[in-house]
Design a protein around this motif. Structure first.
Motif, mmCIF file in Angstrom:
data_model
loop_
_atom_site.group_PDB
_atom_site.id
_atom_site.type_symbol
_atom_site.label_atom_id
_atom_site.label_comp_id
_atom_site.label_asym_id
_atom_site.label_seq_id
_atom_site.Cartn_x
_atom_site.Cartn_y
_atom_site.Cartn_z
ATOM 1 N N ALA A 107 0.687 -1.587 -0.145
ATOM 2 C CA ALA A 107 0.001 0.368 0.317
ATOM 3 C C ALA A 107 0.975 0.790 0.198
ATOM 4 C CB ALA A 107 -0.725 -0.120 0.495
ATOM 5 N N ASN A 108 2.031 1.209 0.906
ATOM 6 C CA ASN A 108 3.191 2.457 0.677
ATOM 7 C C ASN A 108 3.489 3.152 -0.741
ATOM 8 O OD1 ASN A 108 4.731 4.381 1.267
ATOM 9 N ND2 ASN A 108 6.031 2.624 1.660
ATOM 10 N N LYS A 109 4.076 1.238 -1.513
ATOM 11 C CA LYS A 109 4.318 1.700 -2.657
ATOM 12 C C LYS A 109 3.278 1.877 -3.921
ATOM 13 C CE LYS A 109 9.133 0.652 -2.232
ATOM 14 N NZ LYS A 109 8.845 1.276 -0.801
ATOM 15 N N ALA A 110 2.959 1.805 -3.691
ATOM 16 C CA ALA A 110 1.260 1.574 -4.654
ATOM 17 C C ALA A 110 0.871 3.362 -4.549
ATOM 18 C CB ALA A 110 0.406 0.545 -5.102
ATOM 19 N N SER A 111 1.748 3.722 -4.474
ATOM 20 C CA SER A 111 0.892 5.234 -3.425
ATOM 21 C C SER A 111 -0.130 6.090 -4.715
ATOM 22 C CB SER A 111 2.204 6.200 -3.028
ATOM 23 O OG SER A 111 3.028 6.353 -4.157
ATOM 24 N N ALA A 112 0.372 5.720 -5.818
ATOM 25 C CA ALA A 112 -0.283 6.403 -7.508
ATOM 26 C C ALA A 112 -2.051 5.999 -6.618
ATOM 27 C CB ALA A 112 0.096 5.179 -8.309
ATOM 28 N N ILE A 113 -1.929 4.800 -6.347
ATOM 29 C CA ILE A 113 -3.978 4.413 -6.107
ATOM 30 C C ILE A 113 -4.134 4.321 -4.341
ATOM 31 C CG2 ILE A 113 -4.141 2.676 -8.153
ATOM 32 C CD1 ILE A 113 -3.747 0.662 -6.513
ATOM 33 N N THR A 114 -2.761 4.368 -3.701
ATOM 34 C CA THR A 114 -3.883 4.757 -2.137
ATOM 35 C C THR A 114 -3.491 5.801 -1.713
ATOM 36 O OG1 THR A 114 -1.716 4.038 -1.213
ATOM 37 C CG2 THR A 114 -2.771 1.862 -2.191
ATOM 38 N N GLY A 115 -2.762 6.515 -2.878
ATOM 39 C CA GLY A 115 -2.579 7.907 -1.846
ATOM 40 C C GLY A 115 -1.288 8.030 -0.905
ATOM 41 N N GLY A 116 -0.370 6.862 -0.072
ATOM 42 C CA GLY A 116 0.515 6.758 0.255
ATOM 43 C C GLY A 116 0.949 7.067 2.030
ATOM 44 N N THR A 117 1.980 8.114 2.323
ATOM 45 C CA THR A 117 0.838 8.370 3.020
ATOM 46 C C THR A 117 0.001 9.539 3.210
ATOM 47 O OG1 THR A 117 3.497 9.451 2.596
ATOM 48 C CG2 THR A 117 3.841 7.857 4.126
ATOM 49 N N ASP A 118 0.207 9.871 2.138
ATOM 50 C CA ASP A 118 -1.170 11.408 2.809
ATOM 51 C C ASP A 118 -2.498 10.523 2.366
ATOM 52 O OD1 ASP A 118 1.145 12.875 2.389
ATOM 53 O OD2 ASP A 118 0.586 13.217 0.043
ATOM 54 N N GLY A 119 -2.756 9.379 2.703
ATOM 55 C CA GLY A 119 -3.909 8.744 3.068
ATOM 56 C C GLY A 119 -4.691 8.395 1.380
ATOM 57 N N LEU A 120 -5.597 7.728 1.383
ATOM 58 C CA LEU A 120 -6.911 7.717 0.038
ATOM 59 C C LEU A 120 -7.587 8.148 0.443
ATOM 60 C CD1 LEU A 120 -7.191 6.836 -2.615
ATOM 61 C CD2 LEU A 120 -8.456 4.632 -1.184
ATOM 62 N N SER A 121 -7.599 9.544 -0.255
ATOM 63 C CA SER A 121 -9.250 10.228 -0.267
ATOM 64 C C SER A 121 -10.440 10.621 -1.430
ATOM 65 C CB SER A 121 -8.833 12.196 0.207
ATOM 66 O OG SER A 121 -8.014 12.765 -0.527
ATOM 67 N N GLY A 122 -11.345 11.279 -1.502
ATOM 68 C CA GLY A 122 -12.077 11.739 -2.082
ATOM 69 C C GLY A 122 -13.294 10.369 -2.442
ATOM 70 N N ILE A 123 -12.892 9.834 -1.201
ATOM 71 C CA ILE A 123 -13.949 8.645 -1.281
ATOM 72 C C ILE A 123 -15.795 9.123 -1.441
ATOM 73 C CG2 ILE A 123 -15.323 6.848 -0.662
ATOM 74 C CD1 ILE A 123 -11.907 7.024 1.116
ATOM 75 N N GLN A 124 -16.407 8.842 -2.646
ATOM 76 C CA GLN A 124 -17.838 8.932 -2.015
ATOM 77 C C GLN A 124 -18.922 8.263 -1.812
ATOM 78 O OE1 GLN A 124 -18.962 11.995 -3.931
ATOM 79 N NE2 GLN A 124 -16.814 12.109 -4.449
ATOM 80 N N VAL A 125 -19.851 8.511 -0.522
ATOM 81 C CA VAL A 125 -20.221 7.769 0.245
ATOM 82 C C VAL A 125 -21.635 8.154 -0.253
ATOM 83 C CG1 VAL A 125 -20.623 6.462 1.871
ATOM 84 C CG2 VAL A 125 -18.816 7.037 1.716
ATOM 85 N N ALA A 126 -22.435 7.491 -0.654
ATOM 86 C CA ALA A 126 -23.640 7.950 -0.820
ATOM 87 C C ALA A 126 -24.512 7.468 -0.479
ATOM 88 C CB ALA A 126 -24.669 7.114 -2.220
ATOM 89 N N PRO A 127 -25.846 8.146 0.185
ATOM 90 C CA PRO A 127 -26.721 8.219 1.700
ATOM 91 C C PRO A 127 -27.068 6.058 1.766
ATOM 92 C CG PRO A 127 -27.468 9.865 0.845
ATOM 93 C CD PRO A 127 -26.288 9.393 -0.413
ATOM 94 N N ILE A 128 -27.581 5.807 3.158
ATOM 95 C CA ILE A 128 -27.784 4.629 2.544
ATOM 96 C C ILE A 128 -28.840 4.178 2.285
ATOM 97 C CG2 ILE A 128 -27.865 2.484 4.673
ATOM 98 C CD1 ILE A 128 -25.826 4.089 6.516
#
Lengths: 328, 239
Positions: free
Chosen positions: A138-159
């Protein structure tokens, strides 16, 4: 079957009856919702860790598999839910949750097939190793996981398309509670099934289970995969509540802490997994406010007392006190 | 009468050590075999090898026309071999009833489903009284009954008993002997009984073998050995 023979099976057949005190954790959780509206984010965190501890209890408490790498599945669930929310058009939380459950279950199955061929210390080392490998990936694949910055921009619709995740965390809290309720029901059914009893048998004496015809290895792989899937659900909830995934979900800290929480609450008793995280996280919250630098000292001392004076955990202590009072 | 178990030229042991050498035995349907010998001659290893708990070296083990020396333990059990280890090994966390139910295995044909929890309780009424007790709350004799009952729940055709009388009070030994005799008469069960107490073992079995240093040194009828105590002593005590 005669009534006589039925009562003879009072072990797992009888134990499936629900008792009033099994509702206590859920009543407390609903009470918390109304009494502490300002603490719902802490509450959600507790519910998620209860779910995580419950998944651990299945392998550690019932299967006797000692793992220090359970964050591998928490993290897999968290990232997969995050990937679905960030990169695909699917923003439905239930679908994200199911995707995370499936992915974590699959990772659990694949790693379990390798880990469970070994015994004792090797198992612990391999669980640690797999979690470390996933963390590094997860650390190395920062292009998709965001690495140490974290993964953001996650869309969660209402339940169910209706209940939106609000700023105060009310929806999130009830959502976590709902998922926990489902997982609790499943784990409880599983533990009191013949499958669960055979897990206890394997924990007690694996070679004996072989000799009465149980394919021990596949039973353990099954338990490990189910546990991983539930841990994955906990990870998905973390993602959806925070709408952010950090590398720390795959780190050693959640793996270690969840073991501490479960031992604190009581191993192999289902409700230890409820009490442990609640006590741990409330203590952590309170101690961190009072002694920002030394809060872990308090946890450590508390754990020492539990291991020393209540080897069956806080839940064991409670049931001992309750018995002395002449109640169940 | 068909041969249920046929072992030919079996060598087996643990890791690098070979314990059994060139062991051949045959047990027919419904027959019982006593395995006699002093400590450390390989009696327990013989049972463990039939169950697949040792390191196999060479030879053949055939159980009801199937080669089993390469099968994992649980499949051997499913074919119909029940095993009662010397250490009893009841599950401490499970109740008496659970210890039994956990081992229940019904065959698909239904023809060989002879055992149920009620029948085990009938064989050992003591277990019925203790059904809700934990496995860790039993006396040695009760543990032994439970261990035998648990093996029977899998509907075995061959029962391996490893020193079941060891360390038990005489009254319990009597009970177990009666139970073994009942198993022989009421059931078509074949039994291999490992026992230190030679006379006791010979009195409940049809055939006997005597082992010394991992090999079989005598094989014959139990009654014959029982009638010749001097020869029996000579055979068991190695020179």
């Amino acid at each position: 079957m005669t009534a006589e023979a039925r009562s003879a099976q009072a072990g797992y057949a009888g134990a499936t009856r629900y008792r009033w005190y099994e509702a206590v954790p859920f009543i407390v959780a609903i009470g918390f919702y109304f009494a502490m509206p300002d603490y719902l984010s802490l509450g959600s965190r507790i519910l998620i860790f209860v779910l995580f501890a419950l998944s651990l209890d299945l392998v550690l408490g019932f299967g006797g598999i000692v793992t220090l790498g359970h964050s591998a599945f928490l993290g897999t669930g968290a990232y997969v839910a995050g990937f679905i929310g960030a990169y695909s058009p699917v923003s439905d939380p239930i679908i994200q949750l199911l995707g995370a459950v499936l992915a974590a279950g699959l990772v659990g199955f694949l790693t379990g097939c390798i880990i469970l061929r070994t015994k004792g210390l090797t198992v612990i080392m391999l669980t640690l190793a797999f979690a470390a490998i996933l963390l590094e990936l997860a650390n190395k694949a920062s292009a998709i996981t965001g690495g140490t910055d974290g993964l953001s921009g996650i869309q969660v619709a209402p339940i169910f398309g209706r209940f939106e995740f609000d700023l105060y965390g009310q929806t999130g809290y009830l959502y976590c509670l709902g998922v926990l309720l489902v997982a609790w029901y499943l784990v409880r059914r599983l533990v009191h099934s013949p499958f669960g009893t055979s897990l206890t048998g394997i924990r007690d004496n694996a070679s004996r289970m072989h000799a009465i015809g149980a394919p021990v290895y596949w039973r353990l792989v099954a338990a490990y995969s189910i546990s991983a899937a539930i841990a994955g659900a906990a990870g998905a909830l973390l993602t959806q509540i925070n709408q952010l995934v950090g590398l720390d979900v795959l780190g050693f800290e959640p793996s270690g802490e969840v073991v501490v929480m479960l031992i604190l609450g009581g191993v192999g008793q289902i409700y230890g997994a409820f009490l442990g995280p609640a006590v741990f996280l409330v203590l952590q919250d309170a101690l961190a406010k009072q002694f920002p630098e030394f809060w872990y000292l308090g946890i450590g001392i508390g754990l020492l007392f539990v291991v020393w004076y209540a080897p069956t955990g806080l839940i064991g202590l409670i049931s001992r006190v309750a018995r002395r009072w002449g109640r169940p | 009468m068909a041969d249920l178990l046929q072992i030919s030229a079996l060598s087996a042991g643990y890791a690098d050590t070979t314990v059994l050498e060139d062991v051949s035995i045959t047990v027919s349907d419904g027959r019982s075999l006593a395995v006699l010998g002093r400590n450390g001659v390989g009696k327990t290893t013989l049972l463990a090898s039939i169950m697949g708990r040792t390191t196999f070296r060479s030879g053949q083990i055939q159980f009801s026309q199937t080669r089993i020396e390469g099968l994992p333990t649980y499949q051997r059990n499913r074919l119909g071999i029940g095993y009662v280890p010397q250490t009893r090994e009841v599950f401490p966390s499970l109740t008496v009833a659970e210890n039994l139910i956990i081992a229940e295995r019904r065959s698909r044909s239904g023809s060989s489903n002879r055992w149920s929890i009620d029948r085990v309780y009938d064989l050992f009424p003591r277990l019925a009284e203790r059904r809700t007790n934990g496995g860790n709350q039993l006396s040695g004799g009760e543990q032994q009954m439970l261990s035998i009952g648990r093996a029977l729940m899998g509907n075995p055709r061959l029962l391996l008993l490893d020193e079941p009388m060891e360390g038990l009070a005489p009254i319990i030994v009597d009970m177990l002997v009666k139970a073994i005799e009942r198993l022989k008469t009421e059931d078509t069960l074949s039994i291999i009984l490992v026992e230190q107490h030679a006379k006791l073992a010979l009195s409940v079995t049809d055939d006997a073998i005597i082992m010394r240093r991992g090999r079989i040194v005598h094989s014959g009828g139990s009654q014959m050995l029982l009638n010749a105590p001097d020869e029996l002593a000579n055979l068991i005590v190695a020179h």
